[in-house]
Design a protein around this motif. Structure first.
Motif, mmCIF file in Angstrom:
data_model
loop_
_atom_site.group_PDB
_atom_site.id
_atom_site.type_symbol
_atom_site.label_atom_id
_atom_site.label_comp_id
_atom_site.label_asym_id
_atom_site.label_seq_id
_atom_site.Cartn_x
_atom_site.Cartn_y
_atom_site.Cartn_z
ATOM 1 N N PRO A 58 0.805 -1.231 0.000
ATOM 2 C CA PRO A 58 0.000 0.000 0.000
ATOM 3 C C PRO A 58 0.837 1.279 0.000
ATOM 4 O O PRO A 58 0.356 2.331 -0.388
ATOM 5 C CB PRO A 58 -0.824 -0.085 1.283
ATOM 6 C CG PRO A 58 -0.569 -1.407 1.877
ATOM 7 C CD PRO A 58 0.600 -2.024 1.183
ATOM 8 N N THR A 61 4.136 3.497 -4.834
ATOM 9 C CA THR A 61 3.382 4.228 -5.854
ATOM 10 C C THR A 61 2.670 3.273 -6.798
ATOM 11 O O THR A 61 1.553 3.521 -7.222
ATOM 12 C CB THR A 61 4.326 5.145 -6.652
ATOM 13 O OG1 THR A 61 5.015 5.983 -5.739
ATOM 14 C CG2 THR A 61 3.562 5.992 -7.626
ATOM 15 N N VAL A 65 -3.037 0.427 -4.415
ATOM 16 C CA VAL A 65 -4.038 1.328 -4.990
ATOM 17 C C VAL A 65 -4.032 1.244 -6.509
ATOM 18 O O VAL A 65 -5.087 1.141 -7.145
ATOM 19 C CB VAL A 65 -3.798 2.784 -4.512
ATOM 20 C CG1 VAL A 65 -4.730 3.736 -5.212
ATOM 21 C CG2 VAL A 65 -3.970 2.879 -3.015
ATOM 22 N N LEU A 66 -2.844 1.264 -7.102
ATOM 23 C CA LEU A 66 -2.757 1.171 -8.557
ATOM 24 C C LEU A 66 -3.247 -0.187 -9.054
ATOM 25 O O LEU A 66 -3.892 -0.283 -10.095
ATOM 26 C CB LEU A 66 -1.316 1.422 -9.020
ATOM 27 C CG LEU A 66 -1.119 1.534 -10.522
ATOM 28 C CD1 LEU A 66 -1.944 2.676 -11.094
ATOM 29 C CD2 LEU A 66 0.341 1.727 -10.852
ATOM 30 N N PHE A 68 -5.585 -2.061 -7.597
ATOM 31 C CA PHE A 68 -7.048 -2.009 -7.535
ATOM 32 C C PHE A 68 -7.612 -1.138 -8.651
ATOM 33 O O PHE A 68 -8.638 -1.451 -9.237
ATOM 34 C CB PHE A 68 -7.527 -1.501 -6.175
ATOM 35 C CG PHE A 68 -7.511 -2.549 -5.106
ATOM 36 C CD1 PHE A 68 -7.962 -3.839 -5.348
ATOM 37 C CD2 PHE A 68 -7.044 -2.249 -3.844
ATOM 38 C CE1 PHE A 68 -7.954 -4.805 -4.365
ATOM 39 C CE2 PHE A 68 -7.029 -3.203 -2.844
ATOM 40 C CZ PHE A 68 -7.481 -4.489 -3.106
ATOM 41 N N ALA A 69 -6.941 -0.029 -8.937
ATOM 42 C CA ALA A 69 -7.405 0.842 -10.023
ATOM 43 C C ALA A 69 -7.355 0.114 -11.360
ATOM 44 O O ALA A 69 -8.289 0.201 -12.164
ATOM 45 C CB ALA A 69 -6.560 2.113 -10.073
#
Length: 171
Positions: A58, A61, A65-66, A68-69
């Motif tokens: 998490p 970079t 998050v990336l 999941f995106a």
């Protein structure tokens, strides 16, 4: 259309039942041995482990998050593709759209029309450009990062290309 809903519900129910069964009796899973073997093979490869660890971190970079995106973009693309295919083939989704439009037209109020008009304008090209400009100015002044402006230009270009491709796909 109702057939698709029934198939989706039945498929989900079967998936949940099998998941519960394999959680209760893990050794009954026929793919367990193969999954464990693949996991062991992946564990031997240092570069794959490093890539997966970075994708699930998490704090990185390019981390969680990336990941999941990216998964969200893939799922949204598949859903959009299914809808585009259904629309182009004149399936029942068009009839549902017509019925929803008729219902909305008979139940519309001046307030709902104003709200949806505002949302339409906010999502227009001018609205998106205004939001990007405000975000870019804010980021440039508070963070002193010019890379944000480059990022916004890339996002705006991608948004314009995707928007026009979607419009071409569904005519």
């Amino acid at each position: 259309m109702i057939e698709l809903v029934i198939v989706a519900v039945l498929s989900s129910a079967v998936g949940v039942i099998w998941s519960i069964a394999f959680l209760a009796f893990p050794r009954a899973d026929p793919a367990r041995a193969v999954s464990m073997e693949i996991g062991a093979k992946l564990g031997e490869r240092r570069e794959i482990r490093r890539f997966l660890r970075a994708r699930l971190d998490p704090a990185a970079t390019t981390g969680l998050v990336l990941t999941f995106a990216l998964a969200g973009v893939v799922v949204a693309g598949v859903v959009l593709g299914v809808f585009a295919a259904m629309i182009r083939s004149n399936s029942n989704v068009v009839n549902v759209d017509i019925e929803v439009t008729r219902w909305a037209a008979t139940h519309a109020t001046s307030t709902s029309l104003a709200v949806f008009g505002w949302l339409t304008r906010a999502g227009s090209t001018a609205g998106v450009l205004a939001a990007a400009a405000i975000t870019g100015i804010y980021a440039a002044r508070t963070r002193r990062l010019r890379s944000v402006l480059l990022f916004l230009l890339i996002v705006l270009g991608g948004q314009a290309v995707l928007s026009n491709l979607i419009k071409l796909a569904v005519e």
